[in-house]
Design an enzyme around this catalytic site. Structure first.
Site, mmCIF file in Angstrom:
data_model
loop_
_atom_site.group_PDB
_atom_site.id
_atom_site.type_symbol
_atom_site.label_atom_id
_atom_site.label_comp_id
_atom_site.label_asym_id
_atom_site.label_seq_id
_atom_site.Cartn_x
_atom_site.Cartn_y
_atom_site.Cartn_z
ATOM 1 N N CYS A 62 -45.641 37.647 -40.187
ATOM 2 C CA CYS A 62 -47.025 38.605 -39.802
ATOM 3 C C CYS A 62 -47.761 37.420 -39.963
ATOM 4 O O CYS A 62 -47.578 36.627 -39.345
ATOM 5 C CB CYS A 62 -46.223 39.676 -40.560
ATOM 6 S SG CYS A 62 -47.746 40.723 -39.421
ATOM 7 N N HIS B 55 -41.650 42.340 -37.993
ATOM 8 C CA HIS B 55 -41.515 42.693 -39.496
ATOM 9 C C HIS B 55 -39.802 43.552 -39.530
ATOM 10 O O HIS B 55 -39.209 44.129 -40.080
ATOM 11 C CB HIS B 55 -42.450 43.826 -40.503
ATOM 12 C CG HIS B 55 -43.617 43.313 -40.439
ATOM 13 N ND1 HIS B 55 -44.092 42.892 -41.870
ATOM 14 C CD2 HIS B 55 -44.540 44.136 -40.040
ATOM 15 C CE1 HIS B 55 -45.541 43.059 -41.730
ATOM 16 N NE2 HIS B 55 -45.925 43.074 -40.764
ATOM 17 N N GLU C 228 -37.664 42.673 -41.580
ATOM 18 C CA GLU C 228 -37.877 43.714 -43.543
ATOM 19 C C GLU C 228 -36.922 44.983 -43.589
ATOM 20 O O GLU C 228 -36.523 45.656 -43.922
ATOM 21 C CB GLU C 228 -38.203 42.674 -44.686
ATOM 22 C CG GLU C 228 -39.650 43.496 -44.535
ATOM 23 C CD GLU C 228 -41.116 43.246 -43.638
ATOM 24 O OE1 GLU C 228 -41.944 42.967 -44.236
ATOM 25 O OE2 GLU C 228 -41.133 42.047 -42.782
#
Length: 655
Positions: A487, A622, A624
């Site tokens: 990001c 993202h 994650e």
């Protein structure tokens, strides 16, 4: 937010025999209710049951999207764009499920819905009150969301649902999706808080609504050690508060540094009106993945099966039977204290993957993988040093999903993760600003940077520390240090490359300099500039790998890590994007935008060819948020492979 009504209209028939397990907490917050409920769910999955999860947050915010990371930790983003409490991330990671924004119930959401009904006249002129209108709304919300299917079907979590313009119908999506058997509900905060009282009252009513064999209440409490004695009074008072609102726990989880002693267990059982076998020790263990095994060791599955009438205990234990061929004393497998010769053999067998898997399948097999992972993690000897360059490093929960993703990836490369925190502002030599630190902090920060095997620059908002992130990207690019930008870290790569390679010295994001002559990152035109909550580009969106080959003939390393998929689906949370007018110039100069949205105008993935750098990757999304313990996120996996010098071997194996 997706409405509960729309969920019920789009999904298979409901499970009329849904079981509900509620987890409450007392004494202090932060005891680990999220890990406890996730571990319970993992254990139940090991018994062959389907589970779903709901998190109740008593705060008045509609969602977690406008909260500072220092206030509440990270904001976790779901597939549907819901900005939620970080505990939903724990549920998704442990249970391999995909939740919706409705699985996070807040006071703000409930009151907004009830007031909306009142304004429409739905209550037919009645006086709208906390009881029954708010409590009924909470109960209906729980029942509605509990029946929303959440299974991931065992697929890779980043796989796109639709490829090449084909859209799966609701029927196709739901063909193999089933409603959960058990709904796990975590009540945030502590019992006795004024703000959570309405939810406890709703749950008091709910136990009669669904019946005693469909409702089980549990309580997580702290057992502190003073001197050498385990103190039970905090737990006694917590349960007393819970019983005063009409709720009595079936199981008490005791958080303690050490194994709960028999004396303390018997005292809690006696004074809290629970069976002694239902007072469970959830003591500190070497890693969090041992907790599901810890619960099995203490027969939680038997307690729940009896209370909720879940069926044959023998059948459940048959699925949980992880006995290794030729090894005796299967119970010692669950002994997490170590010391016995049998336990050492079992740990060796698990770590080496030598157990006999004949006749084991489905969830039982997944528990074997889980157990192997838990024990294997304890036995790593070599380590890999990863630096996180962030601006919220004072509270590590601000980057919880990033940390978990790095741990998942480190397990995949058989390395112990050595995590180094680096405040981005300390990389800048602005000694006049106290927030940026002094010369000492500056020197220490650069010493950390130079010791790194790999660097992650995660997302964030605001100007503080952005120059430090740009400098981190520059250092990694020039010194061939594996780098992953997420990001804002991806945007820092673009700004750095524009300044130092294209020589656009004032290149910047309009988030930080609206007057720059070289706006390489700009505010997205469709985003609301006035309202903050829920107005970003949020949720899962498809990214197409539009440039799979570089000029030097090498393949995109990002695409290789995604198993050469042509389209992937990842979660987003941003207001700014790479300026489409500057894309061609930057791409032609060498920073390759290999992944783009389906229109081809919004940049999603950038990288340098491997002939120029071992691993220099950035992504606007993202990754994650879709990482799982047994299925690490591809960009993080690539970073760890590069940091350990294993990437070439991995690529050879993928060809």
């Amino acid at each position: 937010t997706n409405s509960i009504a729309s969920h019920s209209a789009n999904h298979p028939p409901t499970n009329n025999n849904m079981k509900y397990i509620v987890v409450t907490g007392g004494v202090v917050s932060g005891l680990g209710k999220g890990v406890t409920i996730s571990s319970m769910g993992r254990m139940l999955q090991g018994c062959g049951l389907r589970v779903t999860s709901i998190k109740i947050d008593p705060y008045l915010n509609v969602d977690a999207g406008t909260m500072s990371p220092f206030e509440h930790g990270e904001t976790y983003v779901l597939n549907d764009g819901g900005e939620t409490d970080l505990d939903l991330g724990n549920y998704e990671r442990f249970l391999s499920i995909s939740l919706t924004s409705d699985h996070n119930i807040t006071t703000g959401k409930v009151y907004r819905k009830v007031i909306g009904k009142e304004r429409r006249g739905d209550y037919l002129g009645k006086t709208v009150q906390v009881v029954p209108h708010i409590t009924n709304e909470i109960q209906e919300w729980i029942e509605g969301v509990a029946h929303v299917p959440v299974d991931d079907h065992g697929n890779r979590h980043w796989e796109a649902e639709a490829v090449d313009g084909e859209t799966a119908t609701v029927a196709e999506k739901n063909e193999n999706v089933k409603v959960a058997d058990i709904c796990l509900i975590e009540v945030g905060g502590t019992v006795g808080d004024i703000e959570s009282s309405v939810f406890l009252e709703a749950l008091r009513q709910f136990q009669f609504r669904v019946g005693p064999t469909n409702f089980c209440l549990t309580f997580v409490s702290l057992v502190p050690i003073m001197g050498e004695e385990q103190k039970t009074k905090p737990t006694q008072h917590g349960v007393k508060d819970l019983r005063s609102v009409g709720l009595s726990p079936t199981v008490i989880f005791c958080r303690c540094r050490e194994v709960l002693g028999e004396s303390a267990k018997n005292k809690i059982a006696s004074f809290c009106h629970v069976d002694g076998n239902a007072v469970l020790s959830v003591h500190d263990v070497s890693n969090v993945y041992h907790v599901p095994l810890l619960l099995v060791e203490q027969n939680l599955h038997r307690i729940l099966a009896e209370k909720l009438q879940l069926g044959s205990i023998e059948g459940m234990e048959g699925r949980l039977d992880l006995t290794m061929n030729g090894l005796e004393e299967k119970a010692t497998m669950w002994n997490l204290c170590g010391g016995s010769g049998a336990n050492e053999k079992i740990m060796d067998a698990l770590a080496g993957g030598k157990e006999d898997l004949c006749g084991v399948s489905g969830m039982g097999r997944s528990m074997i993988d889980w157990a192997r992972m838990a024990f294997k993690l304890d036995r790593f000897e070599e380590s890999v040093k990863i630096v996180i360059v962030g601006k919220y490093t004072g509270l590590q929960d601000s980057y919880l999903s990033v940390i978990k993703s790095l741990k998942h990836a480190s397990m995949a490369v058989d390395r112990k993760l050595d995590l180094i925190w680096l405040e981005a502002g300390h990389l800048e030599n602005d000694f006049t600003n106290e927030e940026m630190g002094g010369e000492k902090e500056y020197n220490e920060a650069w010493a950390k940077m130079k010791s790194a095997d790999g660097v992650v620059v995660p997302g964030g908002f605001g100007t503080r520390g952005f120059l430090g992130k740009v400098m981190a990207a520059k250092y990694c690019r020039e010194n061939s240090v594996p780098y992953l930008g997420i990001c804002l870290g991806f945007q820092a790569m673009v700004v750095e490359y524009s300044r130092n390679i294209l020589k656009w010295e004032d290149a910047n994001s309009t988030e930080f300099d609206e007057q720059t002559k070289n706006p390489v990152v700009i505010f997205m035109p469709e985003i609301d500039k006035e309202n903050m909550g829920g107005t970003m580009r949020l949720g899962s969106r498809n990214t197409a790998f539009t440039h799979p080959k570089h000029e030097d003939g090498s393949a995109s390393i990002a695409q290789i890590m995604y198993k050469n998929a042509t389209v992937v689906s990842e979660r987003h949370r941003h207001r700014y994007e790479v300026n489409p007018d500057r894309v061609d110039a930057i791409h032609d100069a060498g920073l390759k935008f290999v992944g783009r949205d389906e229109t081809g105008t919004r940049m999603e993935v950038a990288e340098l060819p491997r002939s120029e750098h071992p691993y220099y990757v950035g992504c606007q999304y993202h990754p994650e948020f879709k990482s799982r313990p047994l299925k690490p996120s591809p960009p993080f996996h690539g970073l760890l492979l590069a940091a350990c010098g294993m990437l070439d071997e991995y690529i050879s194996g993928e060809k």
